[in-house]
Design a protein around this motif. Structure first.
Motif, short mmCIF file in Angstrom:
data_model
loop_
_atom_site.label_atom_id
_atom_site.label_comp_id
_atom_site.label_asym_id
_atom_site.label_seq_id
_atom_site.Cartn_x
_atom_site.Cartn_y
_atom_site.Cartn_z
N UNK A 31 134.55 55.04 18.37
CA UNK A 31 135.46 54.62 19.95
C UNK A 31 136.65 55.13 19.80
N UNK A 41 135.06 57.73 21.77
CA UNK A 41 135.30 56.79 23.42
C UNK A 41 136.70 56.79 24.08
N UNK A 42 137.59 56.44 23.32
CA UNK A 42 139.15 56.42 24.03
C UNK A 42 139.31 57.48 25.01
N UNK A 87 138.17 57.71 28.31
CA UNK A 87 138.80 55.65 29.03
C UNK A 87 140.02 56.24 29.34
N UNK A 88 140.49 56.77 28.40
CA UNK A 88 142.21 57.11 29.15
C UNK A 88 142.63 58.08 29.81
N UNK A 101 141.78 56.37 32.75
CA UNK A 101 142.71 55.88 32.77
C UNK A 101 144.52 56.93 34.02
N UNK A 132 143.03 58.22 37.19
CA UNK A 132 142.70 57.56 38.80
C UNK A 132 144.45 57.08 39.09
N UNK A 189 132.95 49.31 23.87
CA UNK A 189 133.47 50.13 24.47
C UNK A 189 132.78 50.82 25.49
N UNK A 214 131.85 50.31 28.35
CA UNK A 214 132.83 50.33 30.04
C UNK A 214 133.37 51.72 30.05
N UNK A 215 132.59 52.24 28.97
CA UNK A 215 133.65 54.12 28.68
C UNK A 215 132.57 54.52 30.28
N UNK A 216 132.65 54.04 31.08
CA UNK A 216 132.30 55.09 32.36
C UNK A 216 133.15 55.66 32.68
N UNK A 248 136.75 51.06 38.44
CA UNK A 248 135.39 51.13 38.09
C UNK A 248 135.30 49.71 38.36
N UNK A 288 134.27 48.00 32.91
CA UNK A 288 135.39 49.23 32.89
C UNK A 288 136.41 48.69 32.67
N UNK A 345 137.31 47.20 29.98
CA UNK A 345 137.36 48.18 28.68
C UNK A 345 139.04 48.71 29.18
N UNK A 346 138.67 49.53 30.35
CA UNK A 346 140.39 50.47 30.32
C UNK A 346 142.10 48.86 30.85
N UNK A 352 141.87 48.74 26.73
CA UNK A 352 143.11 50.35 26.52
C UNK A 352 144.19 50.67 26.52
N UNK A 353 144.52 49.65 28.16
CA UNK A 353 145.80 49.63 28.72
C UNK A 353 146.68 48.87 28.19
#
Lengths: 164, 260
Positions: free
Chosen positions: A29, A33-34, A37-38, A41, A44, B50, B53-55, B60, B64, B67-68, B71-72
């Protein structure tokens, strides 16, 4: 308390499986995966920031355009105003000139007519005096039998006219 | 059900499931126990959560978003405590936070209703201790790698008068060395206390109900109502303790990263 009672018998298994599981979590993860994701984000957020920036720039451009248009419009309005004022002044001048000419003509005509009237009146007055003087002469000669000269009669008539 | 059989700490008993005899590394038995099973379940649930949601969708979906959001949350925690340099610790602190959070929450699931007994791995100090030592070790490694022996200036706060240094230094050193213990014990104690409390109250409900109508209304019903409230509290504690663990790790990492 099993945590302490079983400590000697289970600590190695606990630590081993925790390290296996946490290692899996960390590498699959955290490392696997992270980052995706980051980066999603961040991408975006960047996109949103860029879009907002573009919108802001477009708004500023529109404002500037509007300001320019406003100034141009004001200028054109002022120009139109000047044009109208000039036309008005021109028209007023032309009208005034025409009026002046007409007034002068009228004045002239009136003056000529008045002069004519005065002349006619003077002539008429003279004739009336003559007639009155002759009448006075006749009346005097008939009533008093006196003969009065024409000049005397005229003087008498003029004196009466002058005194009312 | 016989009275007096409710043992509040029985739930923490580790029961080997398989591999008791021959699974060992260097003489250490590494039998697969119920504790290990629930750590594996935590790991799998976490990976599914995770992973689902890791698309990388620009817009989102709910999953997603969740998960974001998580993470945020951890990213903001690192950012506000360490600054921009905190980004590189995100994998570790995120793993730490989510692993503890999911382990706490899974241990609270009322699965006993269907005959499965959840095990809260974080109620064992062998587990929380290892996590705490890991955080502490990272702090030490980063601190000494970044600042060398200058890292010891951490124990002399800014503006300490020279005469006070011999007094302040040992105090700060001790408070620093206590960190892994307080970090690990805090989580272990909080999780264990909550579970013991729930177990004791459920013992009251069972004993009170068995003892007759009078004690049922006098002790059983109020205990049951209290349990409902404490269950909600425990959900809160599960989140808060995971947060505290991650937050303190961030604070300690900040010491190592930025000294002061």
């Amino acid at each position: 308390m099993p945590q302490i009672a079983q400590l000697a018998a289970t600590y190695d298994s606990q630590i081993f499986w925790l390290l296996v599981c946490f290692g899996l979590v960390f590498f699959v993860i955290g490392r696997g995966m992270l980052p995706g994701v980051v980066s999603t984000i961040d991408q975006r957020n960047k996109q949103i920031a860029d879009d907002l920036g573009a919108a802001e720039a477009a708004r500023a451009a529109a404002d500037a355009e509007e300001q320019a248009w406003r100034i141009a419009e004001g200028k054109q309005r002022a120009q139109a105003h000047d044009l109208i004022a000039a036309a008005k002044a021109d028209a007023a001048r032309t009208t005034q000139a025409a009026l002046d000419a007409a007034a002068a003509r009228i004045e002239e005509t009136t003056a000529a007519a008045e002069a004519r009237i005065a002349a006619a009146r003077a002539a008429a007055q003279g004739e009336v005096q003559d007639v009155a003087a002759q009448a006075a002469q006749d009346i005097v000669s008939r009533l008093a039998g006196l003969s009065v000269s024409a000049d005397e009669a005229r003087g008498a008539v003029q004196g009466v006219i002058a005194h009312g | 059900m016989a009275e007096g059989k409710v043992d509040p700490v029985h739930q923490f008993t580790i029961e080997p499931l398989f591999g008791t005899d021959h699974w060992s590394i260097a003489g250490h038995n590494i039998a697969f126990t119920n504790s290990a099973l629930w750590m594996v379940i935590t790991t799998l649930v976490l990976i599914v959560f995770v992973g689902g949601g890791a698309k990388k969708a620009q817009v989102p979906g709910r999953w997603q978003m969740a998960v974001e959001g998580l993470t945020g949350f951890v990213d903001t925690l690192l950012q506000s405590n360490i600054g921009d340099a905190g980004r590189k610790y995100l994998p570790y602190v995120f793993s730490l936070f989510t692993f503890i959070l999911f382990a706490n929450l899974l241990g609270l699931l009322p699965l006993a209703l269907v005959g499965i007994h959840p095990f809260t791995a974080t109620s064992h100090f062998t587990v929380t201790g290892v996590l705490a030592i890991m955080s502490f070790a990272i702090v030490l490694i980063v601190g000494f790698a970044k600042h060398g022996f200058h890292f010891f200036s951490l124990f002399v706060p800014h503006g300490t008068p020279a005469v006070m240094v011999p007094v302040i230094f040992p105090i700060e050193l001790i408070s620093f060395l206590v960190r892994p213990f307080s970090l690990g014990l805090r989580l272990f104690v909080a999780m264990m206390a909550g579970h013991v409390l729930l177990e004791v109250l459920s013992g009251f409900v069972i004993s009170g109900t068995n003892a007759g109508v009078g004690t049922f209304f006098l002790a059983g019903v109020p205990s049951f109502l209290l349990m409902i409230g404490i269950c909600a509290l425990e959900l809160l504690v599960a989140g808060i303790q995971a947060y505290v663990f991650a937050l303190l790790t961030c604070v300690y990492l900040n010491d190592a990263e930025n000294l002061h």
